[in-house]
Design a protein around this motif. Structure first.
Motif, mmCIF file in Angstrom:
data_model
loop_
_atom_site.group_PDB
_atom_site.id
_atom_site.type_symbol
_atom_site.label_atom_id
_atom_site.label_comp_id
_atom_site.label_asym_id
_atom_site.label_seq_id
_atom_site.Cartn_x
_atom_site.Cartn_y
_atom_site.Cartn_z
ATOM 1 N N VAL A 193 0.855 -1.189 0.000
ATOM 2 C CA VAL A 193 0.000 0.000 0.000
ATOM 3 C C VAL A 193 0.888 1.235 0.000
ATOM 4 C CG1 VAL A 193 -1.960 -1.085 1.147
ATOM 5 C CG2 VAL A 193 -0.182 -0.017 2.527
ATOM 6 N N CYS A 194 0.376 2.302 -0.591
ATOM 7 C CA CYS A 194 1.117 3.559 -0.610
ATOM 8 C C CYS A 194 0.240 4.636 0.001
ATOM 9 C CB CYS A 194 1.487 3.925 -2.045
ATOM 10 S SG CYS A 194 2.675 5.279 -2.184
ATOM 11 N N VAL A 195 0.775 5.344 0.977
ATOM 12 C CA VAL A 195 0.019 6.382 1.674
ATOM 13 C C VAL A 195 0.786 7.699 1.598
ATOM 14 C CG1 VAL A 195 -1.076 4.749 3.254
ATOM 15 C CG2 VAL A 195 1.097 5.825 3.904
ATOM 16 N N PRO A 196 0.127 8.828 1.830
ATOM 17 C CA PRO A 196 0.869 10.083 1.935
ATOM 18 C C PRO A 196 1.979 9.950 2.974
ATOM 19 C CG PRO A 196 -1.492 10.514 1.894
ATOM 20 C CD PRO A 196 -1.335 9.026 2.016
ATOM 21 N N ARG A 197 3.094 10.555 2.716
ATOM 22 C CA ARG A 197 4.250 10.348 3.605
ATOM 23 C C ARG A 197 3.972 10.812 5.023
ATOM 24 N NH1 ARG A 197 8.186 12.511 -1.135
ATOM 25 N NH2 ARG A 197 6.453 13.991 -1.206
ATOM 26 N N THR A 198 3.042 11.739 5.185
ATOM 27 C CA THR A 198 2.700 12.207 6.532
ATOM 28 C C THR A 198 1.859 11.183 7.301
ATOM 29 O OG1 THR A 198 0.796 13.352 5.550
ATOM 30 C CG2 THR A 198 2.799 14.650 5.936
ATOM 31 N N ARG A 199 1.404 10.106 6.634
ATOM 32 C CA ARG A 199 0.563 9.116 7.290
ATOM 33 C C ARG A 199 1.277 7.780 7.484
ATOM 34 N NH1 ARG A 199 -4.708 10.827 7.324
ATOM 35 N NH2 ARG A 199 -4.728 9.628 9.285
ATOM 36 N N ILE A 200 2.583 7.739 7.247
ATOM 37 C CA ILE A 200 3.327 6.487 7.388
ATOM 38 C C ILE A 200 3.214 5.931 8.810
ATOM 39 C CG2 ILE A 200 5.665 5.503 7.446
ATOM 40 C CD1 ILE A 200 6.344 7.254 5.031
ATOM 41 N N ALA A 201 3.404 6.795 9.808
ATOM 42 C CA ALA A 201 3.322 6.344 11.202
ATOM 43 C C ALA A 201 1.935 5.809 11.526
ATOM 44 C CB ALA A 201 3.699 7.482 12.152
ATOM 45 N N ASP A 202 0.902 6.446 10.980
ATOM 46 C CA ASP A 202 -0.467 5.975 11.202
ATOM 47 C C ASP A 202 -0.670 4.598 10.595
ATOM 48 O OD1 ASP A 202 -1.171 8.381 12.477
ATOM 49 O OD2 ASP A 202 -1.652 9.333 10.570
ATOM 50 N N LEU A 203 -0.101 4.367 9.422
ATOM 51 C CA LEU A 203 -0.228 3.058 8.795
ATOM 52 C C LEU A 203 0.466 1.992 9.629
ATOM 53 C CD1 LEU A 203 -1.139 1.472 6.171
ATOM 54 C CD2 LEU A 203 1.276 1.610 5.542
ATOM 55 N N ILE A 204 1.677 2.278 10.091
ATOM 56 C CA ILE A 204 2.409 1.296 10.878
ATOM 57 C C ILE A 204 1.671 0.980 12.174
ATOM 58 C CG2 ILE A 204 4.556 0.863 12.158
ATOM 59 C CD1 ILE A 204 6.022 2.465 10.005
ATOM 60 N N ALA A 205 1.154 2.007 12.836
ATOM 61 C CA ALA A 205 0.390 1.788 14.063
ATOM 62 C C ALA A 205 -0.863 0.960 13.778
ATOM 63 C CB ALA A 205 0.011 3.127 14.692
ATOM 64 N N GLY A 206 -1.520 1.241 12.646
ATOM 65 C CA GLY A 206 -2.711 0.483 12.279
ATOM 66 C C GLY A 206 -2.393 -0.968 11.977
ATOM 67 N N CYS A 207 -1.266 -1.218 11.352
ATOM 68 C CA CYS A 207 -0.868 -2.600 11.062
ATOM 69 C C CYS A 207 -0.572 -3.370 12.344
ATOM 70 C CB CYS A 207 0.352 -2.607 10.140
ATOM 71 S SG CYS A 207 -0.005 -2.090 8.450
ATOM 72 N N GLU A 208 0.026 -2.683 13.316
ATOM 73 C CA GLU A 208 0.278 -3.333 14.614
ATOM 74 C C GLU A 208 -1.050 -3.715 15.267
ATOM 75 O OE1 GLU A 208 2.761 -2.566 18.781
ATOM 76 O OE2 GLU A 208 2.727 -1.030 17.202
ATOM 77 N N ARG A 209 -2.012 -2.827 15.193
ATOM 78 C CA ARG A 209 -3.340 -3.113 15.750
ATOM 79 C C ARG A 209 -3.999 -4.282 15.029
ATOM 80 N NH1 ARG A 209 -7.809 -1.978 13.559
ATOM 81 N NH2 ARG A 209 -6.958 -0.318 12.223
ATOM 82 N N ILE A 210 -3.919 -4.301 13.713
ATOM 83 C CA ILE A 210 -4.512 -5.390 12.938
ATOM 84 C C ILE A 210 -3.855 -6.721 13.280
ATOM 85 C CG2 ILE A 210 -4.743 -6.323 10.586
ATOM 86 C CD1 ILE A 210 -5.098 -3.376 9.657
ATOM 87 N N GLY A 211 -2.531 -6.711 13.422
ATOM 88 C CA GLY A 211 -1.830 -7.930 13.814
ATOM 89 C C GLY A 211 -2.297 -8.449 15.156
ATOM 90 N N ASP A 212 -2.476 -7.541 16.115
ATOM 91 C CA ASP A 212 -2.966 -7.950 17.441
ATOM 92 C C ASP A 212 -4.375 -8.527 17.344
ATOM 93 O OD1 ASP A 212 -0.611 -7.110 18.595
ATOM 94 O OD2 ASP A 212 -1.389 -5.150 19.218
#
Length: 457
Positions: free
Chosen positions: A339-358
């Motif tokens: 997935v490609c997101v605006p560079r200002t949302r990279i941290a949000d994506l990573i945090a969301g992926c951690e949540r999805i993994g949990d």
């Protein structure tokens, strides 16, 4: 089907037609485990554009679908066979036909391996920028069909940014030439860009004229460690705001770091996130770029910033990024999203992926090209467990939804293929999908090429 097989033998020779099921099994799918695939009638291995034209005409007469294929390194199912199709593999069309140093271009056949092209033009002091992670075995034809990217996209763009023109065999067997050899040219529609990224649904690429660049200077490398992804994301935003364009800017999350540290038996010195950057500007210009990046990282809260112009040390640092997938294989099979997101949302994506993994109970590691926001969340699962496979698929889809919700796209460089068709429809909407279908019908009215890839006609 005997008549078609006879015509295929006439077109490419007996050794160019494979029908043994044990042999053709290797051509049924690419590297994406989620995408559906079927059993081909045959695999053909043409050695020239004329042979491709003959194969296309034979299949058109018999209304047999054709699935174009490169090396099979894709990660979207775009080269997956459908039942009863002919897989047209271009690996025998592997000639570098021309390298023109004065005009900085190369003319190549689709079966040329990416790394081989890079090596050939380097002898002339030139550089072919697209560098997918499978660059040592993927082919230019597959790169063109999926508009592949790589680690250097932040500075040099994706495949289409290096393509001047194409030769394409159309559904009626005619050979279309698009583009030009000049730096500029705006005559007519930009058909070259239409075919790049079309995933073999509009025609078969048989030749490409590619733009080259002067060989860059040896890269200098910077690594920055952060306690959390929010700080790393802020650093990326600061680098972009400063107007610095490194040749490489990669990010690794906590899960990736821990896996690599265990795999390489090393300490990367980062508890939350790691940013790896390179500059190929050379000499003082590279030092200035890395100094600006280092200052941006420190301002964002980096706990460690280290820069070096030693090539061996730089390779060792980048080895951590390249070791992520092998490191994750220790825990099980992996499923890589894109997935490609605006560079200002990279941290949000990573945090969301951690949540999805949990939520799904599976390990999700995120690495990606921070310079352009193209992230590769990777889900680890037990392939022998049907339950874990189902949960992995759920995580895959939830990550795509997250990417869209953050203002991004469901694919930055892997393509849609047969695994993201419904997500393409969500992203581009009904009008966009209608236009795609109308273009497909105009160029391939019989749905001959790669049916069911990207969207259903």
């Amino acid at each position: 089907m005997g008549s078609l097989l006879a015509e295929l033998h006439d077109a490419v020779g007996a050794d160019g037609v494979l029908t043994d099921a044990d042999v053709t099994a290797a051509y049924r799918r690419d590297m994406m485990p989620l995408a559906p695939y079927g059993q081909p009638l045959a695999v053909v291995l043409p050695a020239s554009a004329e042979q491709v034209r003959a194969v296309v005409r034979a299949c058109a007469r018999h209304r047999t679908p054709i699935v174009p294929r490169g090396a099979g390194s894709g990660l979207s199912g775009a080269a997956n066979a459908v039942d009863g199709c002919v897989v047209l593999a271009t690996v025998r069309m592997n000639a570098i036909l021309e390298v023109d140093p004065d005009n900085r271009l190369a003319v190549v056949e689709p079966g040329v391996v990416n790394l081989d092209l890079r090596g050939a033009v380097e002898k002339h002091g030139l550089f072919y920028p697209p560098d997918p992670s499978s660059y040592d075995w993927c082919t230019i034809g597959g790169n063109l069909s999926t508009n592949a990217g790589g680690l250097c996209c932040v500075k040099y763009g994706v495949t289409t940014d290096s393509v001047l023109g194409l030769d394409v065999v159309l559904a009626d067997g005619e050979l279309l030439r698009t583009g030009r050899r000049t730096v500029k040219g705006v005559a007519g529609y930009d058909l070259t860009r239409l075919f790049v990224g079309s995933e073999g649904t509009l025609g078969v690429i048989t030749r490409a004229t590619l733009a080259l660049r002067p060989l860059p200077q040896a890269p200098a490398t910077l690594v920055a460690a952060f306690d959390g992804t929010a700080a790393a994301g802020a650093a990326v935003s600061r680098v972009v705001a400063e107007g610095v364009v490194p040749s490489l800017m990669e990010i690794m999350d906590r899960t990736s770091i821990r896996a690599v540290e265990r795999f390489l038996k090393t300490d990367l010195g980062a508890d939350g996130a790691l940013l790896l950057c390179q500059s190929d500007a050379g000499g003082e210009a590279a030092r200035r770029e890395l100094a600006a990046i280092g200052q941006a990282c420190e301002s964002a809260g980096a706990v460690l910033v280290y820069a070096t112009d030693d090539l061996g040390e730089g390779r060792d640092l980048l080895a951590a990024r390249r070791a992520v997938l092998p490191a994750l294989e220790v825990y099980g099979a992996w499923l890589t999203d894109d997935v490609c997101v605006p560079r200002t949302r990279i941290a949000d994506l990573i945090a969301g992926c951690e949540r999805i993994g949990d939520e799904v109970g599976l390990r999700v590691a995120v690495v990606g090209h921070a310079g352009d926001g193209n992230m590769h969340p990777t889900i680890v699962y037990d392939p022998s467990s049907e339950d874990e496979f189902v949960r992995a698929r759920r995580a895959f889809d939830e990550i795509l939804g997250l990417g869209l919700a953050l203002g991004g796209t469901v694919t930055g460089e892997h393509g849609v293929g047969k695994v993201k068709r419904e997500w393409l429809a969500r992203e581009i909407g009904p009008v966009g999908l209608r236009v795609h279908r109308e273009i497909k019908r105009a160029l391939d009215p019989g749905n001959l090429f790669n049916p069911g890839s990207m969207f259903e006609l």
